[in-house]
Enzyme design. Structure first.
Site, PDB file in Angstrom:
ATOM      1  N   ALA A   1       1.112  -1.049  -0.146  1.00  0.00           N
ATOM      2  CA  ALA A   1      -0.101  -0.119   0.330  1.00  0.00           C
ATOM      3  C   ALA A   1       1.141   1.598  -0.119  1.00  0.00           C
ATOM      4  O   ALA A   1       0.668   2.218  -0.229  1.00  0.00           O
ATOM      5  CB  ALA A   1      -0.777   0.344   1.537  1.00  0.00           C
TER       6      ALA A   1
ATOM      7  N   HIS B   1      -0.440  -8.655   3.216  1.00  0.00           N
ATOM      8  CA  HIS B   1      -0.180  -8.192   4.242  1.00  0.00           C
ATOM      9  C   HIS B   1      -0.865  -8.327   5.469  1.00  0.00           C
ATOM     10  O   HIS B   1      -1.216  -8.330   6.681  1.00  0.00           O
ATOM     11  CB  HIS B   1       1.302  -8.714   4.937  1.00  0.00           C
TER      12      HIS B   1
ATOM     13  N   CYS C   1       8.383   6.164  16.774  1.00  0.00           N
ATOM     14  CA  CYS C   1      10.045   6.285  17.409  1.00  0.00           C
ATOM     15  C   CYS C   1      10.590   6.877  16.309  1.00  0.00           C
ATOM     16  O   CYS C   1      10.884   6.379  15.192  1.00  0.00           O
ATOM     17  CB  CYS C   1      10.241   5.231  17.821  1.00  0.00           C
TER      18      CYS C   1
ATOM     19  N   ASN D   1      -5.911   3.033  10.745  1.00  0.00           N
ATOM     20  CA  ASN D   1      -5.119   1.773  11.179  1.00  0.00           C
ATOM     21  C   ASN D   1      -4.696   2.259  12.539  1.00  0.00           C
ATOM     22  O   ASN D   1      -4.648   0.966  13.196  1.00  0.00           O
ATOM     23  CB  ASN D   1      -3.774   2.314  10.186  1.00  0.00           C
TER      24      ASN D   1
ATOM     25  N   SER E   1      -2.890  -3.524   0.405  1.00  0.00           N
ATOM     26  CA  SER E   1      -2.171  -4.147   1.133  1.00  0.00           C
ATOM     27  C   SER E   1      -2.284  -5.837   1.223  1.00  0.00           C
ATOM     28  O   SER E   1      -3.011  -5.611   2.346  1.00  0.00           O
ATOM     29  CB  SER E   1      -1.388  -3.400   2.555  1.00  0.00           C
TER      30      SER E   1
ATOM     31  N   GLN F   1      -6.420  -0.790   5.166  1.00  0.00           N
ATOM     32  CA  GLN F   1      -6.733  -1.510   6.340  1.00  0.00           C
ATOM     33  C   GLN F   1      -9.177  -1.913   6.297  1.00  0.00           C
ATOM     34  O   GLN F   1      -9.341  -2.482   6.999  1.00  0.00           O
ATOM     35  CB  GLN F   1      -7.108  -0.262   7.844  1.00  0.00           C
TER      36      GLN F   1
ATOM     37  N   THR G   1       9.507  -7.061 -12.493  1.00  0.00           N
ATOM     38  CA  THR G   1       9.230  -8.531 -13.210  1.00  0.00           C
ATOM     39  C   THR G   1       7.898  -8.161 -11.981  1.00  0.00           C
ATOM     40  O   THR G   1       8.365  -8.664 -10.541  1.00  0.00           O
ATOM     41  CB  THR G   1      10.315  -9.229 -12.735  1.00  0.00           C
TER      42      THR G   1
END
Ligand SMILES: *Cc1c(COP(=O)(O)O)cnc(C)c1O
Length: 404
Positions: free
Chosen positions: A86, A215, A340, A167, A213, A195, A253
């Protein structure tokens, strides 16, 4: 009856600590892995080398996967451009559209304050290069202020980009209404749907471009897609140049096994979406009930009634979220939305955008439930979290001193 409906649709390998960070990533569904394996261990085949058997076999697998992705979102296969995820899809759509339309005077992008960094950082980059960025505020419940948004969209606007599901707080935006606002001004509408796809019914009929996305929907990491309606495809400029794959819009590819896994994940999501949404809603409510019964003080961040089923974002007043995460890290993997940076922890920009101030942002945690989450896990995690919260609250601290 109830127990039956709370059963996970497929058995995942159980591991400790309990995984409750499904908005960060989801485990690979074992059924997806099974479909991928032949393409990882099988013969070679470049899906773009279609002058021989091996290439054609790979190409067929990729095109079948493309159809599965398209089917899940109500698109046609030619509207799906595979990307690495994404983040890349957001980059392709936002940069590719704006670089093209701004030559005709449409150099404004309208987005909102609670977008993912993969949108905010792209528009920030473009703002240093002649684009004009406008950001619509959200209400304290996380919903974008449509009146304000409407006021920001004008005839210099080339793109409106608002995410479907947030998210961090799981809030579901009224993307069809937002799309109408964008289109009325002659602008394209893009939504980061990472999401949303596979979790809530999502159809692109009123949408010009979307980012997906793999995953986040139990497929493999490293693959995703940009949905580009034909009107967008005509104008979008490539960001990645090379061999001209993916209609010249995204060269490189294609990873066949990842495409196959992504397609399988989409097929499973389409079948199980309703069941899973109901199951996760029940588990989420159980989580909240257990917290309530424990007596700890908490508030949910973001609207509960316009929210993806598997998400909770909870403020525990006077409890430092980082300390809480440390306290429970052997029992469960939950998160804060904080980022962070080199030497400091920045409170979540999403929670700050809700307008409650830094303290609340630093006292909030995100809990994500998903396909492998069991009722037993929810009970254990909620009880342990409540206990940790009680031991960390100032009141709890005083009580425990008095008890001694
Ligand atoms: C995870 C996520 C992304 C990034 O997706 P990748 O596939 O990891 O690049 C972008 N936007 C949202 C809303 C996300 O949740």
């Amino acid at each position: 009856m109830l127990e039956e409906s709370l059963e996970t649709p497929v058995a995942f390998e159980a591991r400790e600590p309990i995984y409750l960070d499904f908005q960060a990533t989801t485990p690979l569904d074992p059924r997806v892995l099974a479909e991928m394996l032949p393409y990882l261990s099988g013969p070679a085949g470049n899906p773009h080398s279609t002058s021989h058997f091996h290439g054609i076999a790979a190409s067929k697998a990729v095109e079948a996967a493309r159809s599965d992705v398209a089917e899940l979102i109500g698109a046609t296969p030619d509207e799906i451009i595979f990307t690495s995820g994404a983040t890349e899809a957001n980059n392709l759509i936002i940069q590719g559209v704006l670089n093209s339309v701004r030559v005709s005077g449409r150099r404004r992008i309208v987005t909102c304050t609670t977008e993912h960094k993969a949108v905010l950082e792209v528009v920030a980059h473009l703002s240093g290069r002649g684009a004009e960025i406008r950001s619509a505020p959200v209400f304290p419940n996380g919903m974008v202020d449509l009146d304000q948004l409407n006021g920001l969209v004008d005839d210099t606007t080339g793109l409106v980009s608002i995410m479907t599901v947030n998210n961090e707080i799981g809030v579901l935006q009224p993307v069809e209404e937002i799309s109408r606002i964008a289109r009325a001004a002659g602008s394209f509408f893009h939504t980061d749907a990472a999401q949303a796809v596979g979790k809530v019914p999502f159809n692109v009929s009123e949408i010009d471009a979307a980012s997906i996305s793999s995953h986040k929907l139990y497929g493999p990491m490293g693959i995703g897609a940009a949905y580009l309606a034909r009107n967008v495809r005509r104008v979008v400029e490539p960001v990645v140049f090379g061999g001209g794959q993916e209609r010249g819009i995204r060269s490189g590819t294609l990873p066949v096994a990842l495409c196959v896994g992504f397609g399988a994940a989409c097929r499973i999501a389409a079948k199980e979406l309703d069941y899973e949404a109901a199951r996760l809603l029940a588990l989420r409510n159980q989580f909240l009930e257990i917290l309530q019964e424990s007596g700890v003080h908490f508030e949910v961040n973001g609207a509960l009634d316009r929210r993806v089923a598997g998400n909770l974002n909870i403020h525990f007043p006077h409890v430092d979220a980082e300390a809480l995460l440390m306290r429970v890290r052997n029992d469960m993997s939950i998160s804060t939305g904080s980022a962070c940076t080199a030497d400091s922890i920045q409170p979540s920009h999403v929670l700050l955008a809700l307008g409650f101030g830094e303290a609340r942002a630093e006292e909030s945690v995100r809990i994500g439930m998903g396909r492998s989450t069991t009722e037993a896990e929810v009970h254990t995690a909620a009880q342990k979290l409540a206990k940790a919260v009680a031991s960390l609250t100032k009141v709890g601290y005083k009580t425990s001193l008095m008890e001694r």
